[in-house]
Design a protein around this motif. Structure first.
Motif, mmCIF file in Angstrom:
data_model
loop_
_atom_site.group_PDB
_atom_site.id
_atom_site.type_symbol
_atom_site.label_atom_id
_atom_site.label_comp_id
_atom_site.label_asym_id
_atom_site.label_seq_id
_atom_site.Cartn_x
_atom_site.Cartn_y
_atom_site.Cartn_z
ATOM 1 N N SER A 155 7.302 -3.330 -7.190
ATOM 2 C CA SER A 155 5.958 -3.761 -7.577
ATOM 3 C C SER A 155 6.000 -5.184 -8.091
ATOM 4 O O SER A 155 5.148 -6.003 -7.750
ATOM 5 N N SER A 156 7.017 -5.496 -8.918
ATOM 6 C CA SER A 156 7.028 -6.858 -9.439
ATOM 7 C C SER A 156 7.397 -7.841 -8.343
ATOM 8 O O SER A 156 6.938 -8.971 -8.340
ATOM 9 N N HIS A 216 0.620 -7.664 3.170
ATOM 10 C CA HIS A 216 -0.259 -6.537 3.411
ATOM 11 C C HIS A 216 0.568 -5.304 3.782
ATOM 12 O O HIS A 216 0.363 -4.209 3.279
ATOM 13 N N PHE A 217 1.544 -5.533 4.643
ATOM 14 C CA PHE A 217 2.446 -4.468 5.092
ATOM 15 C C PHE A 217 3.252 -3.902 3.912
ATOM 16 O O PHE A 217 3.358 -2.699 3.729
ATOM 17 N N LEU A 218 3.772 -4.808 3.074
ATOM 18 C CA LEU A 218 4.546 -4.375 1.915
ATOM 19 C C LEU A 218 3.679 -3.551 0.972
ATOM 20 O O LEU A 218 4.107 -2.533 0.436
ATOM 21 N N LYS A 219 2.440 -4.004 0.796
ATOM 22 C CA LYS A 219 1.549 -3.279 -0.097
ATOM 23 C C LYS A 219 1.280 -1.886 0.440
ATOM 24 O O LYS A 219 1.199 -0.926 -0.321
ATOM 25 N N LEU A 247 4.217 0.179 -0.371
ATOM 26 C CA LEU A 247 4.234 0.519 -1.792
ATOM 27 C C LEU A 247 3.284 1.691 -2.042
ATOM 28 O O LEU A 247 3.612 2.632 -2.756
ATOM 29 N N GLN A 248 2.131 1.606 -1.400
ATOM 30 C CA GLN A 248 1.136 2.672 -1.544
ATOM 31 C C GLN A 248 1.717 4.001 -1.078
ATOM 32 O O GLN A 248 1.649 5.007 -1.770
ATOM 33 N N THR A 249 2.317 3.976 0.111
ATOM 34 C CA THR A 249 2.900 5.194 0.677
ATOM 35 C C THR A 249 3.946 5.773 -0.268
ATOM 36 O O THR A 249 3.954 6.965 -0.555
ATOM 37 N N SER A 280 -1.032 12.952 7.374
ATOM 38 C CA SER A 280 0.243 12.261 7.325
ATOM 39 C C SER A 280 0.002 10.770 7.111
ATOM 40 O O SER A 280 -0.781 10.145 7.807
ATOM 41 N N LEU A 281 0.687 10.220 6.126
ATOM 42 C CA LEU A 281 0.506 8.802 5.829
ATOM 43 C C LEU A 281 1.303 7.942 6.793
ATOM 44 O O LEU A 281 2.257 8.402 7.389
ATOM 45 N N HIS A 282 0.897 6.746 6.907
ATOM 46 C CA HIS A 282 1.617 5.780 7.737
ATOM 47 C C HIS A 282 3.100 5.787 7.367
ATOM 48 O O HIS A 282 3.467 5.463 6.246
#
Ligand SMILES: O=C(O)CCC(=O)C(=O)O
Ligand SMILES: [Fe+2]
Length: 675
Positions: A15-16, A227-230, A233-235, A363-365
């Motif tokens: 996250s950081s 955007h991809f990293l976020k 992180l969400q997943t 199912s999440l990405h």
């Protein structure tokens, strides 16, 4: 529990990292905006004839662009380097910058202008640099005026964020020095030596336009990556939060998911980090000992643990994943390991499950995912190996629909079809149904934790006491805590026989020497599937080894003269040792076993005795002891025992195998047939 903590740390780190990425991207964006603004505010026609504009252009390239380009990741830098070297002179040199400053001074002299009268606004840094060039040429009057101007600008423009800034202190020092030297004979500048050509300047202007494009593209790419990293992180947050840490620790399914996540998702993410100090931190951390980070073998062990569990309980992937939200990639990985270990039915069932999850709306990405096609390939191949040819034919047909020109699949389909013609279909095994031939294997039952009522009542009746080993002076002050685990054959547990510190030392000595255990009855050198663990024999070089051996001698009252060296063993998840006798069927056989637990095990990993229905749970610091041989020297078949698969945790034990010779006085032999 350690792994869960480790993952929380990773989540924080990640996250950081993302915040840092975001911040650095925002800085770059605002730099880009500033630059875009300066480029667009200039009228290109006029700029070429305006020495102030030329100076500003060249300075921007040399100072701002260079520093920006040097702060971007390697990939862009090398693009840039290549581009720089390709077709010079596109980019101004340091001398060009100096020449541009001279241009400005010359122009001033010609029109008798003070810096503040030149019209086009300059920044404090830009003015300072002109002053410095004049100063170096010993033109102290010009220098003084430029430094003054810079100082004024500095007071006025606090708000502008300078990329590299001159300080008041520096300016005051230069001002003082210029005033001091003023009066010493002035040097006339040879302006002709420092002349910039118009076509050169035009090229620089083009360069800047190119850079703006290059940089804009870079920022877009960065933004997309962020955007991809976020998303990742969400997943990951979602996957972690959907787990109850209590539950995940007592459930091999969750353990597998955690390890899979650490090994694959996190490793993948960590290796794609780009901000340099995070990259360094992460690389360092990856290459350090990583005691808490699972290895590829741990992942394999965790997957095999699941398959083992399925075998013992006859569970389908649907049963095992119930409520555990397996994603397509998580399921596919269990399939791969099953396939590698030739458990084709389980492989088939897992690939099928993975395929279902591929299009599951919930199912999440997934971070890394398989294609439908590759899953079908594995499905077909698993069915084929298992002998379910008609299922394999079905799968091949589906594959062919996706890829009608694939000759390899067409050939496989034809071959399998013709084999199928010759075969009696009723003999084909049903790949969708797990065989339920009931397991009467009490090893498996014991490992599952099904102790029968009789056993546990009998076990409860047994006792605990303090022992001084029959008055051994070493034990009088520190008597051993002895617990009778079983009466016939007698199995004794010693509590706190070894300290945590001694355990740490033993593990540290062993770690570098551990190798996959071999079992004697297997072909020589073959790595065994009967014993899945790593082990090493420790010679008596270290004081701690000598001390532990002495303690075993004290506790058992047996001679260590002919005993084997201390044998340290480590089992990861899935690690086990199938039922066996410790005896070697040799002269001077292993009369007794002293097994010390150097760790607790979260789930599984008990030492079980199938013949007598006893399960001993590993308890760190304790040891169990039994005689393998009757007093008459024959093998006591009831000492058949096994190390159950470790479902979660890291199991460490050390064995001391004590031999017959040398025990004549402490355990006299008997001629009786049953003793
Ligand atoms: O690890 C265990 O619980 C048993 C080990 C064992 O039986 C052996 O190494 O001979
Ligand atoms: Fe054993």
């Amino acid at each position: 529990m350690q792994l869960v903590e480790e993952e929380k740390n990773l989540l924080k780190l990640f996250s950081s990292y993302i915040s840092a990425e975001e911040e650095s991207l925002n800085t770059l964006k605002s730099d880009l905006q500033t630059l875009e603004l300066s480029v667009n505010s200039e009228d290109p026609e006029r700029a070429m004839n305006d020495p102030v504009a030329v100076y500003k252009l060249i300075r921007r390239l040399r100072i701002k662009w260079l520093s920006i380009l040097q702060s971007t990741p390697i990939s862009l830098q090398s693009d840039f380097q290549e581009w720089l070297q390709s077709d010079l002179p596109k980019f101004p040199s340091e001398e060009d910058l100096e020449a541009a400053a001279f241009g400005l001074i010359r122009w001033q002299e010609k029109y008798k202008l003070y810096p503040e009268n030149i019209g086009t606004p300059l920044s404090a840094n830009e003015a300072f640099y002109v002053g410095k060039v004049a100063y170096q040429q010993k033109n102290f009057q010009h220098a003084f005026h430029w430094f003054m101007h810079s100082l004024r600008l500095l007071y006025r423009s606090e708000s502008l964020r300078p990329i590299q800034g001159v300080t008041r202190q520096q300016l005051l020092e230069y001002l003082g020095s210029s005033a001091y030297h003023y009066g010493s004979p002035s040097v006339t500048i040879d302006f002709n030596k420092h002349l910039l050509h118009l076509d050169q300047i035009m090229q620089f202007a083009d360069t800047e336009i190119n850079l703006l494009e290059l940089f804009g593209g870079y920022i877009d790419a960065e933004e997309e990556n962020l955007h991809f990293l976020k998303g990742n992180l969400q997943t990951l947050k979602w996957r972690i939060n959907s787990e109850d840490p209590e539950k995940s620790m007592s459930n091999p399914t969750e353990a597998y998911k955690l390890i899979k996540r650490l090994r694959h998702d996190w490793l993948f993410i960590l290796q794609s980090t780009r901000i340099s100090h995070y990259k360094v931190d992460i690389q360092e951390w990856l290459h350090s000992d990583l005691p808490n980070f699972p290895s590829e073998e741990d992942l394999e062990g965790a997957a095999l643990g699941l398959i083992r569990l399925q075998e013992i309980y006859k569970l389908y992937p649907e049963n095992i994943t119930r409520g555990a939200h397996f994603s397509s990639d998580e399921a596919a990985y269990v399939g791969y390991f099953a396939y590698q270990h030739e458990k084709f039915q389980h492989a088939f069932l897992w690939f099928l499950y993975s395929l279902k999850m591929l299009n599951h709306p919930k199912s999440l990405h997934p971070i890394e995912s398989d294609t439908k096609e590759s899953l079908l390939h594995f499905l077909g191949s698993s069915a084929h190996h298992f002998g379910s040819l008609s299922v394999a034919v079905d799968v091949y047909q589906q594959l062919l629909k996706l890829d009608p020109n694939n000759e390899e699949i067409r050939n496989k389909l034809n071959e399998t079809n013709s084999t199928l013609q010759l075969q009696n279909r009723t003999l084909e095994p049903d790949i969708n149904t797990l065989s339920t031939t009931h397991s009467t294997n009490s090893y498996e039952a014991l490992c599952k934790g099904d102790t029968d009522q009789r056993t546990s009542r009998r076990q409860r009746a047994l006792s605990c006491r303090y022992s001084t080993g029959g008055g051994n002076p070493r034990l009088i002050l520190a008597p051993l805590k002895e617990e009778i685990e079983w009466d016939e054959p007698r199995i004794v547990r010693y509590h706190d026989i070894i300290s945590d510190k001694e355990i740490e030392i033993l593990k540290n000595i062993s770690r570098p020497q551990l190798s996959r255990s071999e079992v004697l009855i297997e072909q020589e050198g073959a790595v065994s599937n009967i014993r899945v663990s790593q082990s090493v024999f420790l010679e008596d070089d270290a004081i701690v080894v000598v001390r532990v051996n002495q303690r075993i001698a004290d506790a058992t009252g047996l001679s260590m003269e002919t005993a084997e060296p201390l044998h340290v063993q480590n089992y990861g998840i899935g690690g086990r040792y199938e039922p066996h006798h410790d005896t070697l069927d040799a002269e001077n056989d292993r009369i007794a076993t002293f097994l010390t637990y150097m760790s607790d095990v979260e789930i599984g990993g008990a030492t079980v005795f199938p013949e007598i229905g006893v399960a001993l749970k590993p308890k760190k610091g304790s040891a169990v002891f039994w005689y393998n041989l009757h007093k008459n020297g024959t093998v006591n078949s009831k000492t058949l025992h096994a190390g159950c698969p470790v479902l979660l945790g890291n199991k460490w034990v050390t064995n001391k195998w004590i031999h017959e010779f040398g025990q004549e006085f402490t355990r006299p032999c008997s001629l009786s047939e049953w003793e």
